[in-house]
Design a protein around this motif. Structure first.
Motif, PDB file in Angstrom:
ATOM      1  N   ALA A 225       0.846  -1.193   0.000  1.00  0.00           N
ATOM      2  CA  ALA A 225       0.000   0.000   0.000  1.00  0.00           C
ATOM      3  C   ALA A 225       0.878   1.238   0.000  1.00  0.00           C
ATOM      4  CB  ALA A 225      -0.907   0.004   1.231  1.00  0.00           C
ATOM      5  N   VAL A 226       0.411   2.289  -0.652  1.00  0.00           N
ATOM      6  CA  VAL A 226       1.165   3.538  -0.712  1.00  0.00           C
ATOM      7  C   VAL A 226       1.160   4.185   0.675  1.00  0.00           C
ATOM      8  CG1 VAL A 226       1.328   5.843  -1.727  1.00  0.00           C
ATOM      9  CG2 VAL A 226       0.603   3.902  -3.136  1.00  0.00           C
ATOM     10  N   LYS A 227       2.341   4.390   1.208  1.00  0.00           N
ATOM     11  CA  LYS A 227       2.487   5.062   2.508  1.00  0.00           C
ATOM     12  C   LYS A 227       2.497   6.568   2.308  1.00  0.00           C
ATOM     13  CE  LYS A 227       5.595   5.514   6.429  1.00  0.00           C
ATOM     14  NZ  LYS A 227       6.912   5.186   6.949  1.00  0.00           N
ATOM     15  N   GLU A 228       3.303   7.027   1.325  1.00  0.00           N
ATOM     16  CA  GLU A 228       3.375   8.452   1.021  1.00  0.00           C
ATOM     17  C   GLU A 228       3.969   8.654  -0.358  1.00  0.00           C
ATOM     18  OE1 GLU A 228       6.258  10.880   3.259  1.00  0.00           O
ATOM     19  OE2 GLU A 228       7.209   9.022   3.901  1.00  0.00           O
ATOM     20  N   VAL A 229       3.838   9.865  -0.857  1.00  0.00           N
ATOM     21  CA  VAL A 229       4.443  10.256  -2.122  1.00  0.00           C
ATOM     22  C   VAL A 229       5.626  11.148  -1.781  1.00  0.00           C
ATOM     23  CG1 VAL A 229       4.099  11.420  -4.334  1.00  0.00           C
ATOM     24  CG2 VAL A 229       2.206  10.154  -3.281  1.00  0.00           C
ATOM     25  N   LEU A 230       6.797  10.752  -2.263  1.00  0.00           N
ATOM     26  CA  LEU A 230       8.023  11.512  -1.991  1.00  0.00           C
ATOM     27  C   LEU A 230       8.350  12.356  -3.214  1.00  0.00           C
ATOM     28  CD1 LEU A 230      10.102   8.575  -0.486  1.00  0.00           C
ATOM     29  CD2 LEU A 230       8.799  10.306   0.759  1.00  0.00           C
ATOM     30  N   HIS A 231       8.710  13.605  -2.972  1.00  0.00           N
ATOM     31  CA  HIS A 231       9.068  14.517  -4.061  1.00  0.00           C
ATOM     32  C   HIS A 231      10.564  14.744  -4.009  1.00  0.00           C
ATOM     33  CE1 HIS A 231       4.843  15.399  -4.831  1.00  0.00           C
ATOM     34  NE2 HIS A 231       4.706  15.273  -3.531  1.00  0.00           N
ATOM     35  N   SER A 232      11.250  14.360  -5.076  1.00  0.00           N
ATOM     36  CA  SER A 232      12.701  14.528  -5.127  1.00  0.00           C
ATOM     37  C   SER A 232      13.062  15.318  -6.375  1.00  0.00           C
ATOM     38  CB  SER A 232      13.393  13.156  -5.157  1.00  0.00           C
ATOM     39  OG  SER A 232      13.190  12.527  -6.405  1.00  0.00           O
ATOM     40  N   ALA A 233      14.314  15.694  -6.464  1.00  0.00           N
ATOM     41  CA  ALA A 233      14.782  16.437  -7.635  1.00  0.00           C
ATOM     42  C   ALA A 233      14.629  15.596  -8.902  1.00  0.00           C
ATOM     43  CB  ALA A 233      16.232  16.848  -7.447  1.00  0.00           C
ATOM     44  N   ALA A 234      14.688  14.275  -8.761  1.00  0.00           N
ATOM     45  CA  ALA A 234      14.575  13.377  -9.917  1.00  0.00           C
ATOM     46  C   ALA A 234      13.128  13.068 -10.281  1.00  0.00           C
ATOM     47  CB  ALA A 234      15.316  12.079  -9.624  1.00  0.00           C
ATOM     48  N   GLY A 235      12.178  13.477  -9.451  1.00  0.00           N
ATOM     49  CA  GLY A 235      10.765  13.214  -9.718  1.00  0.00           C
ATOM     50  C   GLY A 235      10.076  12.623  -8.506  1.00  0.00           C
ATOM     51  N   GLU A 236       8.825  12.211  -8.704  1.00  0.00           N
ATOM     52  CA  GLU A 236       8.041  11.669  -7.606  1.00  0.00           C
ATOM     53  C   GLU A 236       8.278  10.173  -7.460  1.00  0.00           C
ATOM     54  OE1 GLU A 236       6.575  13.973  -9.750  1.00  0.00           O
ATOM     55  OE2 GLU A 236       6.890  15.453  -8.186  1.00  0.00           O
ATOM     56  N   LEU A 237       8.258   9.723  -6.203  1.00  0.00           N
ATOM     57  CA  LEU A 237       8.392   8.305  -5.882  1.00  0.00           C
ATOM     58  C   LEU A 237       7.222   7.893  -5.009  1.00  0.00           C
ATOM     59  CD1 LEU A 237      12.154   8.307  -4.782  1.00  0.00           C
ATOM     60  CD2 LEU A 237      11.256   7.301  -6.878  1.00  0.00           C
ATOM     61  N   LEU A 238       6.695   6.696  -5.243  1.00  0.00           N
ATOM     62  CA  LEU A 238       5.697   6.136  -4.351  1.00  0.00           C
ATOM     63  C   LEU A 238       6.448   5.330  -3.290  1.00  0.00           C
ATOM     64  CD1 LEU A 238       3.073   4.767  -6.912  1.00  0.00           C
ATOM     65  CD2 LEU A 238       2.998   6.925  -5.641  1.00  0.00           C
ATOM     66  N   SER A 239       6.235   5.665  -2.035  1.00  0.00           N
ATOM     67  CA  SER A 239       6.782   4.892  -0.935  1.00  0.00           C
ATOM     68  C   SER A 239       5.715   3.882  -0.558  1.00  0.00           C
ATOM     69  CB  SER A 239       7.117   5.796   0.253  1.00  0.00           C
ATOM     70  OG  SER A 239       7.468   5.012   1.381  1.00  0.00           O
ATOM     71  N   ILE A 240       6.022   2.598  -0.811  1.00  0.00           N
ATOM     72  CA  ILE A 240       5.048   1.525  -0.619  1.00  0.00           C
ATOM     73  C   ILE A 240       5.482   0.653   0.553  1.00  0.00           C
ATOM     74  CG2 ILE A 240       4.011  -0.517  -1.716  1.00  0.00           C
ATOM     75  CD1 ILE A 240       4.666   0.900  -4.435  1.00  0.00           C
ATOM     76  N   THR A 241       4.531   0.343   1.436  1.00  0.00           N
ATOM     77  CA  THR A 241       4.790  -0.593   2.526  1.00  0.00           C
ATOM     78  C   THR A 241       4.522  -1.985   1.970  1.00  0.00           C
ATOM     79  OG1 THR A 241       4.102   1.047   4.157  1.00  0.00           O
ATOM     80  CG2 THR A 241       4.162  -1.260   4.876  1.00  0.00           C
ATOM     81  N   ALA A 242       5.567  -2.824   1.950  1.00  0.00           N
ATOM     82  CA  ALA A 242       5.493  -4.139   1.311  1.00  0.00           C
ATOM     83  C   ALA A 242       4.516  -5.076   1.997  1.00  0.00           C
ATOM     84  CB  ALA A 242       6.873  -4.778   1.273  1.00  0.00           C
ATOM     85  N   ALA A 243       3.798  -5.852   1.164  1.00  0.00           N
ATOM     86  CA  ALA A 243       2.892  -6.888   1.643  1.00  0.00           C
ATOM     87  C   ALA A 243       3.678  -8.190   1.846  1.00  0.00           C
ATOM     88  CB  ALA A 243       1.766  -7.090   0.632  1.00  0.00           C
TER      89      ALA A 243
END
Length: 178
Positions: free
Chosen positions: A119-137
């Motif tokens: 499940a997506v925990k948060e959206v991280l914004h970096s200089a390289a673009g957005e990352l989905l931080s996912i908590t692994a199942a």
């Protein structure tokens, strides 16, 4: 629900200006002179209300003056403050491929074959673009670990906020533990 639109990094100068890390696509709207702002210090239970006096871009950040904050001491007291907006006040996005971070947080992430990644925990914004931080199942041990997935069409072809689902097509190795 509240959404962060900026964070006070530090004071600037001696006249009460704040250096703000912007976390919104619409800083000209959120930080326009005369606009109300709600801020909360870390670990504080109560929010504070402010009015924007002026704002200007400076070295990739925003220099912000708030009414009633006239010196460095007042500005220093706001270090770490998060500026917030109520998500109920946000207009719907005109672009079907644009999402607010809070719309993605909590969505189930799965592979094309239906295997749940997490499940997506948060959206991280970096200089390289957005990352989905996912908590692994469980299917991607160790369960609970963080998986970072670039939020780009080639890897994230399907997002359905209505269905609470994101389908990903990761390149080999992206989901492997380090």
């Amino acid at each position: 629900m509240e959404l962060a639109v900026g964070r006070v990094a530090k004071s600037h100068g001696v006249r009460g200006e704040l250096v703000v890390d912007v976390r919104t696509d619409e800083p000209e709207l959120r930080f326009a002179p005369g606009s109300p702002l709600t801020g909360r210090l870390p670990r504080a239970k109560q929010s504070q209300n402010f009015v924007v006096e002026s704002a200007r871009e400076h070295s990739g950040r925003l220099l912000l003056r708030l009414e009633g904050i006239a010196d460095r001491t007042g500005a220093d007291a706001l270090r770490g403050m998060i500026f917030l907006v109520d998500t109920a006040d946000l207009p719907p996005s005109a672009d079907p491929d644009e999402y607010y971070d809070h719309e993605l947080e909590g969505l189930t992430v799965q592979l094309g074959d239906g295997t749940v990644v997490g499940a997506v925990k948060e959206v991280l914004h970096s200089a390289a673009g957005e990352l989905l931080s996912i908590t692994a199942a469980e299917a991607f041990p160790p369960a609970g670990r963080e998986i970072l997935v670039p939020f780009v069409n080639a890897i994230v072809p399907t997002v359905s906020v209505a269905d609470g689902l994101i389908v990903i097509d990761p390149p080999e190795g992206l989901l492997d533990p380090e």
